[in-house]
Design an enzyme around this catalytic site. Sequence first.
Site, PDB file in Angstrom:
ATOM      1  N   ASP A  77      38.090 -21.494  20.693  1.00 36.79           N
ATOM      2  CA  ASP A  77      39.464 -21.130  21.028  1.00 36.79           C
ATOM      3  C   ASP A  77      39.805 -21.536  22.456  1.00 36.79           C
ATOM      4  O   ASP A  77      38.931 -21.969  23.215  1.00 36.79           O
ATOM      5  CB  ASP A  77      39.682 -19.618  20.807  1.00 36.79           C
ATOM      6  CG  ASP A  77      38.557 -18.752  21.383  1.00 36.79           C
ATOM      7  OD1 ASP A  77      37.718 -19.282  22.143  1.00 36.79           O
ATOM      8  OD2 ASP A  77      38.524 -17.550  21.077  1.00 36.79           O
ATOM      9  N   HIS A 102      38.159  -8.861  16.430  1.00 35.44           N
ATOM     10  CA  HIS A 102      38.538 -10.276  16.324  1.00 35.44           C
ATOM     11  C   HIS A 102      37.338 -11.188  16.527  1.00 35.44           C
ATOM     12  O   HIS A 102      36.380 -10.843  17.228  1.00 35.44           O
ATOM     13  CB  HIS A 102      39.702 -10.650  17.265  1.00 35.44           C
ATOM     14  CG  HIS A 102      39.384 -10.728  18.719  1.00 35.44           C
ATOM     15  ND1 HIS A 102      40.066 -10.017  19.675  1.00 35.44           N
ATOM     16  CD2 HIS A 102      38.477 -11.463  19.412  1.00 35.44           C
ATOM     17  CE1 HIS A 102      39.602 -10.311  20.872  1.00 35.44           C
ATOM     18  NE2 HIS A 102      38.622 -11.184  20.738  1.00 35.44           N
ATOM     19  N   GLU A 129      43.262 -12.191  15.709  1.00 33.56           N
ATOM     20  CA  GLU A 129      43.579 -10.779  15.897  1.00 33.56           C
ATOM     21  C   GLU A 129      43.816 -10.083  14.554  1.00 33.56           C
ATOM     22  O   GLU A 129      43.964 -10.764  13.529  1.00 33.56           O
ATOM     23  CB  GLU A 129      44.834 -10.673  16.773  1.00 33.56           C
ATOM     24  CG  GLU A 129      44.665 -11.228  18.181  1.00 33.56           C
ATOM     25  CD  GLU A 129      43.866 -10.318  19.105  1.00 33.56           C
ATOM     26  OE1 GLU A 129      42.955  -9.604  18.618  1.00 33.56           O
ATOM     27  OE2 GLU A 129      44.128 -10.320  20.322  1.00 33.56           O
TER      28      GLU A 129
HETATM   29  C1  GLP Z   1      37.372 -13.233  23.733  1.00 35.63           C
HETATM   30  C2  GLP Z   1      36.952 -14.464  22.929  1.00 35.63           C
HETATM   31  C3  GLP Z   1      36.032 -14.111  21.770  1.00 35.63           C
HETATM   32  C4  GLP Z   1      34.944 -13.155  22.237  1.00 35.63           C
HETATM   33  C5  GLP Z   1      35.570 -11.885  22.763  1.00 35.63           C
HETATM   34  C6  GLP Z   1      34.550 -10.843  23.191  1.00 35.63           C
HETATM   35  O1  GLP Z   1      38.496 -12.624  23.235  1.00 35.63           O
HETATM   36  N1  GLP Z   1      38.068 -15.202  22.431  1.00 35.63           N
HETATM   37  O2  GLP Z   1      35.479 -15.298  21.242  1.00 35.63           O
HETATM   38  O3  GLP Z   1      34.075 -12.870  21.180  1.00 35.63           O
HETATM   39  O4  GLP Z   1      36.362 -12.237  23.892  1.00 35.63           O
HETATM   40  O5  GLP Z   1      34.089 -11.125  24.482  1.00 35.63           O
HETATM   41  P1  GLP Z   1      32.825 -10.445  25.150  1.00 35.63           P
HETATM   42  O6  GLP Z   1      31.642 -11.087  24.530  1.00 35.63           O
HETATM   43  O7  GLP Z   1      32.945 -10.776  26.597  1.00 35.63           O
HETATM   44  O8  GLP Z   1      32.924  -9.001  24.876  1.00 35.63           O
END
Ligand code: GLP
Length: 260
Positions: free
Chosen positions: A67, A138, A143
């Site tokens: 993304d 997500h 979302e």
């Molecule tokens: C963002 C990314 C996701 C990721 C999520 C959780 O929103 N787009 O791909 O999984 O954050 O992030 P973290 O691993 O820092 O909790």
Amino acid sequence: MEVVILPSSKQIGIMAADAIAALLRRKPNAVLGLATGSSPLPIYNELARRHTEEGLDFSQAHGFALDEYVGLEAGHYESYKEVIRREFTNRVNIAPENVHGPDGSAQDITAACQAYEDSMMALGGVDLQILGVGTDGHIGFNEPGSSLASRTRIKTLIEQTRRDNARFFNSIDDVPHHVVTQGLGTIMDAKHVVLVATGAQKAQAVREFVEGPVSAMCAASILQMHPHVTILVDEAAASSLKLADYYRHTFDNKPSWQGI
Ligand code: GLP
């Protein structure tokens, strides 16, 4: 869906890196699906270490990011293109031209998303997709309410996600409202999915997507329909799982020839 509960994120990184190293030995030009966020960092650290110390070779591999934010200027420190470069691809010998990401600054976003899908397809699709999970369930930036069959497209972030990601920006006002993300259908095309979740703040999302109903309200729950998914969690992220003891028992008694 295999759930593996491990004592630390270091061990999670090692187990995921083992699977990626085995894939690269079997298929040196493997296509890796790359995620951002803090969850995959132990995997990238372990892969970088193996590259430097053990010569793990990425020279023929390809990478596709999940993304990207829409509206950040090119080269922005928090654009996912830069994050993936900094955290992973600059630390191994993957060719820069083999690293791809959805284009959040294209004039024609729809055409750019289709081109991204086409470029993945042209290489035979993703062999191993690394994923984190958001506190709202997500994956990528799909979302709640995302079509379970969606492909790469523009999405609007929910406020909870903007708040979660504000820590990477000066203020929440700087977090873009729009993103482009691989769809749930795109992610489901990967041959093997390895999702990492650590910390108590992920416990509810993990419980919902692993043991709750398959629903667009919890995007990650679509992974229950995938034939090869590995969920790597620490004790805190596993703390709300009803069948935690069964997952532990299954893993402890797994035949030694069976990888993840
Ligand atoms: C963002 C990314 C996701 C990721 C999520 C959780 O929103 N787009 O791909 O999984 O954050 O992030 P973290 O691993 O820092 O909790």
